[in-house]
Design an enzyme around this catalytic site. Structure first.
Site, short mmCIF file in Angstrom:
data_model
loop_
_atom_site.label_atom_id
_atom_site.label_comp_id
_atom_site.label_asym_id
_atom_site.label_seq_id
_atom_site.Cartn_x
_atom_site.Cartn_y
_atom_site.Cartn_z
N PRO A 318 34.61 1.98 47.70
CA PRO A 318 34.74 1.16 46.38
C PRO A 318 33.66 1.27 45.44
O PRO A 318 32.85 0.66 44.99
CB PRO A 318 34.33 -0.23 47.13
CG PRO A 318 33.25 0.04 48.25
CD PRO A 318 33.81 1.42 48.76
N CYS A 319 33.92 2.65 44.79
CA CYS A 319 33.27 3.00 43.49
C CYS A 319 33.24 1.69 42.37
O CYS A 319 32.69 2.09 41.53
CB CYS A 319 33.55 4.12 43.13
SG CYS A 319 35.22 4.66 42.69
#
Length: 352
Positions: A318-319
């Protein structure tokens, strides 16, 4: 970017008024009186020409302060597979042992030229190439289950064993009786509330999940094939099926952690950054500086940012949870509009 050429503005406004589907994805219309933006085919009441601006990218229109229309849902539908193309794909999947010819498409009310143009634009290949890959993937599964090559060849629509062997070697790098070929990277497409995505997987696990309109996606595919010594082929395996199921649960708000098996070989530093991202809790955020500090080197901010940008597994790694140290949204390969949507989505379901 903001469109300023008078003739282009005239063309886009005409396309908007006529709801021309061929312009979907070419522009986004920002309505200054309502602060919303739409795609060409939006069925909402048409604004006056003097009350709109046209942009060529979602990021630019979001940065300008506009929010997506709830009627046409531009994040979701700008790159959606048209109904005619969906029907053509279903024809292939219905019977993977048979070739789907132009005459078959026409018999089902499908225009071959429309399907070809769409596949060339969105997949970088012809529809027939896609269909051949799907059939070959099915043939590979049959061979893995012990079926004879000659039976697989004829059941897959090939007129001779030699023709099948040649096609098999061309796609995989080896003959049906030799397993020392390239890594097979299967690719499939899924629809989400914020736009279609590609998901790729090898036998080892999921190696890519990206929005189909990500910039430089073609280069990313090439780099992936080079790193894995692989060849991409349209198809689906258990990892892809699981990815689709878990992403559907995530978007429905019923999943906060992913159980997917990922296959993301890279440098040790990048892998450490990605592992740190996977440890970020649902609904929380961090900054590049905080990431660097956690890795034990607060001066490595640029290297951390670069590693985030090299992440090929959107949402699952989850950047999108990385923001500026001042709380502002920072760059996101899927677009700032999607990043904002994802953060708000997680905050909503976390509060529940």
């Amino acid at each position: 970017m903001l469109v300023t050429q008078p003739q282009l503005i005239d063309d886009f406004y005409k396309a908007l008024c006529e709801r021309q589907p061929s312009y979907v994805g070419s522009f986004y219309v920002a309505v200054k009186t309502t602060s919303i933006f739409c795609i060409a085919t939006c069925h909402a009441r048409k604004p006056k020409k003097e009350n709109v601006d046209f942009y060529t990218s979602i990021d630019d229109v979001v940065k300008a302060g506009f929010r997506p229309c709830k009627v046409c849902k531009p994040l979701e539908k700008a790159n959606e597979m048209p109904l005619m193309v969906k029907r053509a794909v279903e024809l292939v999947k219905t019977d993977l042992t048979q070739k789907v010819k132009d005459t078959d498409l026409k018999a089902n009310g499908i225009t071959p030229e429309t399907v070809r143009r769409w596949f060339n634009k969105h997949y970088g290949m012809t529809f027939q190439s896609y269909a051949r890959m799907m059939r070959m993937n099915n043939a590979m599964k049959e061979l893995d289950n012990g079926k004879k090559a000659i039976d697989t060849a004829f059941d897959s629509g090939y007129e001779s064993l030699s023709g099948f062997n040649e096609a098999f070697k061309k796609m995989t790098g080896h003959s049906p009786n030799n397993e020392d070929g390239k890594t097979i990277i299967l690719i499939d497409r899924l629809t989400t509330p914020i736009g279609p995505m590609f998901v790729c997987a090898t036998a080892q696990g999921v190696c890519l999940i990206e929005f189909v309109d990500r910039k430089n996606l073609k280069q990313e595919f090439e780099e992936l094939q080079q790193r894995l010594d692989g060849v991409m082929m349209a198809g689906e395996n258990e990892h892809i099926k699981q990815a689709k199921a878990e992403l559907a649960e995530y978007f429905a708000g019923s999943r906060q952690q992913f159980d997917l098996t990922l296959y993301t070989p890279s440098t040790a530093f990048r892998e450490s950054v990605w592992q740190g991202l996977r440890e970020l809790e649902y609904g929380t955020t961090t900054s590049y500086l905080q990431q660097a500090v956690k890795l034990g080197n607060e001066k490595a901010i640029r290297a951390v940012a670069s590693a985030n940008g090299q992440n090929r597994i959107a949402i699952v790694i989850p950047c999108h949870r990385v923001i500026g140290k001042d709380g502002s949204l920072t760059g996101y390969a899927g677009g700032l509009a999607r990043k904002k949507w994802l953060l708000e989505h997680e905050a909503k379901f976390l509060s529940q």
